[in-house]
Design a protein around this motif. Sequence first.
Motif, short mmCIF file in Angstrom:
data_model
loop_
_atom_site.label_atom_id
_atom_site.label_comp_id
_atom_site.label_asym_id
_atom_site.label_seq_id
_atom_site.Cartn_x
_atom_site.Cartn_y
_atom_site.Cartn_z
N PRO A 52 0.79 -1.23 0.00
CA PRO A 52 0.00 0.00 0.00
C PRO A 52 0.83 1.28 0.00
N ASP A 53 2.14 1.19 -0.08
CA ASP A 53 3.01 2.35 0.13
C ASP A 53 2.70 3.51 -0.79
N ASP A 54 2.36 3.23 -2.06
CA ASP A 54 2.15 4.28 -3.05
C ASP A 54 0.72 4.80 -3.08
N VAL A 55 -0.13 4.30 -2.21
CA VAL A 55 -1.55 4.65 -2.25
C VAL A 55 -1.96 5.23 -0.91
N SER A 56 -2.57 6.41 -0.95
CA SER A 56 -2.89 7.11 0.29
C SER A 56 -4.26 6.75 0.86
N ASP A 57 -5.17 6.26 0.03
CA ASP A 57 -6.53 6.00 0.48
C ASP A 57 -6.79 4.49 0.54
N ARG A 58 -7.40 4.03 1.61
CA ARG A 58 -7.66 2.60 1.80
C ARG A 58 -8.61 2.06 0.74
N ARG A 59 -9.58 2.86 0.31
CA ARG A 59 -10.53 2.40 -0.70
C ARG A 59 -9.82 2.14 -2.03
N LEU A 60 -8.93 3.05 -2.38
CA LEU A 60 -8.17 2.88 -3.62
C LEU A 60 -7.24 1.69 -3.50
N GLU A 61 -6.60 1.53 -2.36
CA GLU A 61 -5.71 0.39 -2.16
C GLU A 61 -6.48 -0.92 -2.35
N HIS A 62 -7.66 -1.01 -1.76
CA HIS A 62 -8.47 -2.23 -1.87
C HIS A 62 -8.85 -2.49 -3.32
N TYR A 63 -9.25 -1.43 -4.04
CA TYR A 63 -9.62 -1.60 -5.44
C TYR A 63 -8.43 -2.09 -6.27
N MET A 64 -7.27 -1.47 -6.07
CA MET A 64 -6.10 -1.83 -6.87
C MET A 64 -5.61 -3.24 -6.53
N GLU A 65 -5.75 -3.64 -5.28
CA GLU A 65 -5.40 -5.01 -4.91
C GLU A 65 -6.33 -6.00 -5.61
N ASN A 66 -7.62 -5.69 -5.66
CA ASN A 66 -8.56 -6.58 -6.35
C ASN A 66 -8.28 -6.64 -7.84
N TYR A 67 -7.88 -5.53 -8.42
CA TYR A 67 -7.57 -5.51 -9.85
C TYR A 67 -6.36 -6.39 -10.14
N LEU A 68 -5.33 -6.26 -9.32
CA LEU A 68 -4.14 -7.08 -9.51
C LEU A 68 -4.46 -8.56 -9.26
N SER A 69 -5.35 -8.81 -8.32
CA SER A 69 -5.78 -10.18 -8.06
C SER A 69 -6.47 -10.78 -9.28
N MET A 70 -7.29 -9.96 -9.96
CA MET A 70 -7.93 -10.41 -11.19
C MET A 70 -6.88 -10.75 -12.25
N MET A 71 -5.86 -9.91 -12.39
CA MET A 71 -4.81 -10.17 -13.37
C MET A 71 -4.07 -11.47 -13.06
N MET A 72 -3.78 -11.71 -11.79
CA MET A 72 -3.10 -12.94 -11.41
C MET A 72 -3.99 -14.15 -11.68
N CYS A 73 -5.27 -13.99 -11.44
CA CYS A 73 -6.22 -15.08 -11.69
C CYS A 73 -6.25 -15.43 -13.17
N ILE A 74 -6.31 -14.43 -14.03
CA ILE A 74 -6.35 -14.67 -15.47
C ILE A 74 -5.07 -15.35 -15.93
N CYS A 75 -3.92 -14.89 -15.43
CA CYS A 75 -2.65 -15.54 -15.79
C CYS A 75 -2.68 -17.01 -15.40
N SER A 76 -3.11 -17.30 -14.18
CA SER A 76 -3.13 -18.68 -13.69
C SER A 76 -4.06 -19.55 -14.53
N ILE A 77 -5.23 -19.01 -14.84
CA ILE A 77 -6.22 -19.79 -15.59
C ILE A 77 -5.69 -20.20 -16.95
N PHE A 78 -5.16 -19.24 -17.70
CA PHE A 78 -4.74 -19.56 -19.07
C PHE A 78 -3.48 -20.41 -19.11
#
Length: 342
Positions: free
Chosen positions: A251-277
């Motif tokens: 979370p170092d580069d992100v000041s707001d917890r809501r944004l941090e949570h959103y960006m973590e979920n987005y990266l989680s989606m990317m990791m999921c897609i990589c794993s699936i394919f």
Amino acid sequence: MAMKTISFAVPCYNSASYMDVCIESILKCGDDIEILIVNDGSTKDDTAEKADEWQARHPGIIKAIHKENGGHGSAVNAGLAAATGLYYKVVDSDDWLDEAAMREIMAYLREQATRENPTDMVIGNYVYEKVHEGKRTIMHYRNVFPESKEFGWEDVGHFSQSQYLLMHSVIYRTELLRDIDLKLPEHTFYVDNIFVYVPLPHVKTMYYRDVDMYRYFIGREDQSVNESVMMSRIDQQLRVTRVMIDSVRLPDDVSDRRLEHYMENYLSMMMCICSIFLRMQNTDESEDKREEIWMYLKDSNETLYRRIRRSVLNMGTNLPTEFGRRIGLTGYRMAQKIFKFN
């Protein structure tokens, strides 16, 4: 010469058969716009000639940019380098903009030209146009963002699992992108994820209009979100995911917890897609690559790795053994419905 309100970049690669519809839809936005047709080394049709013809017909609005082939990201970079508008929007050459929706969006953008501190990011809905099926899916944010007023991350609500900001839905202030020196990788698909992810920690003010602004055509056999195409380009998906991991440290580069949570979920989606394919490829090499991308995240940010790896989807798509792989592919069909990525 007065600054243009917005620069629209239209990356074109052998786009002659459909680029006219896209450009015509943008022209309806008014005379205070700029359309940058970026011909990315087209060779199989008359895309270059069409770009020049459009510039000749609308010299004060349209500019043709011809460059060697470098891929979608390279075309977006070229458009940003040439842009003179207060705002910057990418419109892919097989997509189009809705006239009525853009009338409302443009009214707000024009107001910003008179302000000392214009809004950093303007957001609208986008629509999946599955033309061959005669179906459409509207992706909105009315449960996430306050409507028709400027707001910050502290005012943002909860994103559902199907709601992500995509290149289709965002308009960035041009200087914000330049200030962070945003450069997308060349000869790489899926860089739109970088475009919409990396600038977010620098966005302080936003505006959302609940209108169906962007029409996203889906259904061509060679389209990058086609399942078989995604499998063949998995190395590019992996490259984009690594860039996202490197570009923003949570979370170092992100000041707001809501944004941090959103960006973590987005990266989680990317990791999921990589794993699936990678699991769909079902080879020793693909299994090695799957392990490598997870180790890359762990080495970069072990705390984030543990949280993402323990998410429901990533636990389900990364179970060991052949039985686990089959369960993971079942998870893919679920993720496909949730994320709507093809």
